[in-house]
Design an enzyme around this catalytic site. Sequence first.
Site, PDB file in Angstrom:
ATOM      1  N   MET A  30     -21.631 -13.102  39.209  1.00 21.35           N
ATOM      2  CA  MET A  30     -20.263 -13.553  39.465  1.00 21.35           C
ATOM      3  C   MET A  30     -20.158 -15.069  39.232  1.00 21.35           C
ATOM      4  SD  MET A  30     -18.704 -11.151  42.424  1.00 21.35           S
ATOM      5  CE  MET A  30     -19.404 -11.978  43.839  1.00 21.35           C
ATOM      6  N   HIS A  34     -27.167 -20.298  40.152  1.00 17.40           N
ATOM      7  CA  HIS A  34     -28.228 -21.078  40.820  1.00 17.40           C
ATOM      8  C   HIS A  34     -29.572 -20.516  40.373  1.00 17.40           C
ATOM      9  CE1 HIS A  34     -28.485 -17.563  43.366  1.00 17.40           C
ATOM     10  NE2 HIS A  34     -27.231 -17.720  43.788  1.00 17.40           N
ATOM     11  N   GLY A  36     -31.587 -18.539  41.668  1.00 15.32           N
ATOM     12  CA  GLY A  36     -31.766 -17.096  41.861  1.00 15.32           C
ATOM     13  C   GLY A  36     -31.298 -16.333  40.621  1.00 15.32           C
ATOM     14  N   HIS A  37     -30.105 -16.686  40.135  1.00 16.45           N
ATOM     15  CA  HIS A  37     -29.601 -16.051  38.913  1.00 16.45           C
ATOM     16  C   HIS A  37     -30.543 -16.343  37.734  1.00 16.45           C
ATOM     17  CE1 HIS A  37     -25.631 -16.782  41.102  1.00 16.45           C
ATOM     18  NE2 HIS A  37     -25.622 -15.480  40.929  1.00 16.45           N
ATOM     19  N   LYS A 149     -32.093  -9.804  46.660  1.00 18.75           N
ATOM     20  CA  LYS A 149     -31.251 -10.496  47.645  1.00 18.75           C
ATOM     21  C   LYS A 149     -30.155  -9.545  48.128  1.00 18.75           C
ATOM     22  CE  LYS A 149     -28.766 -13.951  49.463  1.00 18.75           C
ATOM     23  NZ  LYS A 149     -27.431 -13.472  49.365  1.00 18.75           N
ATOM     24  N   ASP A 150     -29.580  -8.783  47.190  1.00 18.24           N
ATOM     25  CA  ASP A 150     -28.578  -7.766  47.523  1.00 18.24           C
ATOM     26  C   ASP A 150     -29.297  -6.417  47.520  1.00 18.24           C
ATOM     27  OD1 ASP A 150     -25.789  -9.295  47.283  1.00 18.24           O
ATOM     28  OD2 ASP A 150     -27.151 -10.051  45.760  1.00 18.24           O
ATOM     29  N   SER A 186     -24.483 -18.108  45.990  1.00 21.64           N
ATOM     30  CA  SER A 186     -23.308 -18.896  45.584  1.00 21.64           C
ATOM     31  C   SER A 186     -22.492 -19.277  46.816  1.00 21.64           C
ATOM     32  CB  SER A 186     -22.441 -18.093  44.618  1.00 21.64           C
ATOM     33  OG  SER A 186     -23.213 -17.669  43.508  1.00 21.64           O
TER      34      SER A 186
HETATM   35  P1  AMP Z   1     -23.919 -12.606  42.373  1.00 21.96           P
HETATM   36  O1  AMP Z   1     -23.506 -13.626  41.370  1.00 21.96           O
HETATM   37  O2  AMP Z   1     -24.016 -13.145  43.772  1.00 21.96           O
HETATM   38  O3  AMP Z   1     -23.143 -11.317  42.272  1.00 21.96           O
HETATM   39  O4  AMP Z   1     -25.414 -12.223  42.008  1.00 21.96           O
HETATM   40  C1  AMP Z   1     -25.752 -11.768  40.722  1.00 21.96           C
HETATM   41  C2  AMP Z   1     -27.158 -11.242  40.754  1.00 21.96           C
HETATM   42  O5  AMP Z   1     -28.051 -12.281  41.157  1.00 21.96           O
HETATM   43  C3  AMP Z   1     -27.349 -10.100  41.759  1.00 21.96           C
HETATM   44  O6  AMP Z   1     -28.202  -9.111  41.193  1.00 21.96           O
HETATM   45  C4  AMP Z   1     -27.998 -10.793  42.934  1.00 21.96           C
HETATM   46  O7  AMP Z   1     -28.798  -9.930  43.711  1.00 21.96           O
HETATM   47  C5  AMP Z   1     -28.852 -11.826  42.235  1.00 21.96           C
HETATM   48  N1  AMP Z   1     -29.173 -12.920  43.143  1.00 21.96           N
HETATM   49  C6  AMP Z   1     -28.302 -13.663  43.879  1.00 21.96           C
HETATM   50  N2  AMP Z   1     -28.969 -14.542  44.661  1.00 21.96           N
HETATM   51  C7  AMP Z   1     -30.302 -14.336  44.429  1.00 21.96           C
HETATM   52  C8  AMP Z   1     -31.503 -14.912  44.938  1.00 21.96           C
HETATM   53  N3  AMP Z   1     -31.485 -15.873  45.849  1.00 21.96           N
HETATM   54  N4  AMP Z   1     -32.677 -14.448  44.476  1.00 21.96           N
HETATM   55  C9  AMP Z   1     -32.717 -13.441  43.538  1.00 21.96           C
HETATM   56  N5  AMP Z   1     -31.617 -12.867  43.019  1.00 21.96           N
HETATM   57  C10 AMP Z   1     -30.424 -13.296  43.456  1.00 21.96           C
END
Ligand code: AMP
Length: 290
Positions: A30, A34, A36-37, A149-150, A186
Amino acid sequence: MEILSTPSEARQFTRSLRAKGIRIGLVPTMGALHAGHLSLVNQSQQACDATIATIFVNPTQFAPSEDLSRYPRTLEQDYEMLEAAGIAAVFVPRVESMYPPGFSTYVDPPEIARTLEGNCRPEHFRGVTTVVMKLFQAVPADSAFFGKKDYQQWKVIEAMSRDLDVGVDVVACEIIRESDGLALSSRNRYLDPNERRRALRLSMALKELEQAISAGERDVATLQDGMRQVLVSGDGVSQIDYAVIVNANTLVPLSTLDRPAVALIAARVGQTRLIDNRELCFGSKLLGGR
Ligand code: AMP
């Protein structure tokens, strides 16, 4: 790096690469990217020949009371980070091209979506399964990379992909944390310095849980009480949505730690809702099934 803005453009691009035998990794996000992404992007880059990331703040997974309108959007920075990572393309659809007028078909989420986040956010996983299925159609990749994380989201997407014969290999990636333990998110951008400090309670609760398990505790009720105490003690979290230990594969509650398990926490610090989790180990044996 190509910037793709409609599902048909994304599908054409992906198909043209696959026709040349190029193996594609998909990284749905989304945005407000950072480290993690980026770890997902790097794993895709290592496992596949080319990576396509997506940036889409998906309205159907937010309830009306949630943070859709103020969700952080940092598109220019995101492009720079993805360009530096050397990916082939980023798919950045507008809401109207994903959900044009008349859109009315949704993916009914699997059983495993009914608990935990599914209880706290009733429509959430229907939005997630629908958008991920649409992204899989727009970017028919070989593999798709999701963060642990999710944790429940990963399990939901895994089940959906299996049940609907999606044909994409779902790969789960480890949680990336700040040096003090806070899981990158995020939504951490919402936290003021005081809330940032209080947010550490989530990772502290998981760390202390692991210590209690190492010390020999196996009773789940006792371990969950311990987590909740760490979460609220001192200047702790504002509200606990859940802090539980469940079967790592089915997310069904456990009474004793006798099989692969995961501790999952959702809690609010001020207005910000945070989640974190840890697959559980004792001694050298990992209960999380890794
Ligand atoms: P989001 O943008 O929050 O929807 O996350 C996109 C993807 O990045 C999802 O598969 C999340 O699980 C993963 N993600 C978000 N934060 C982390 C993190 N700290 N470590 C590993 N993967 C992450």
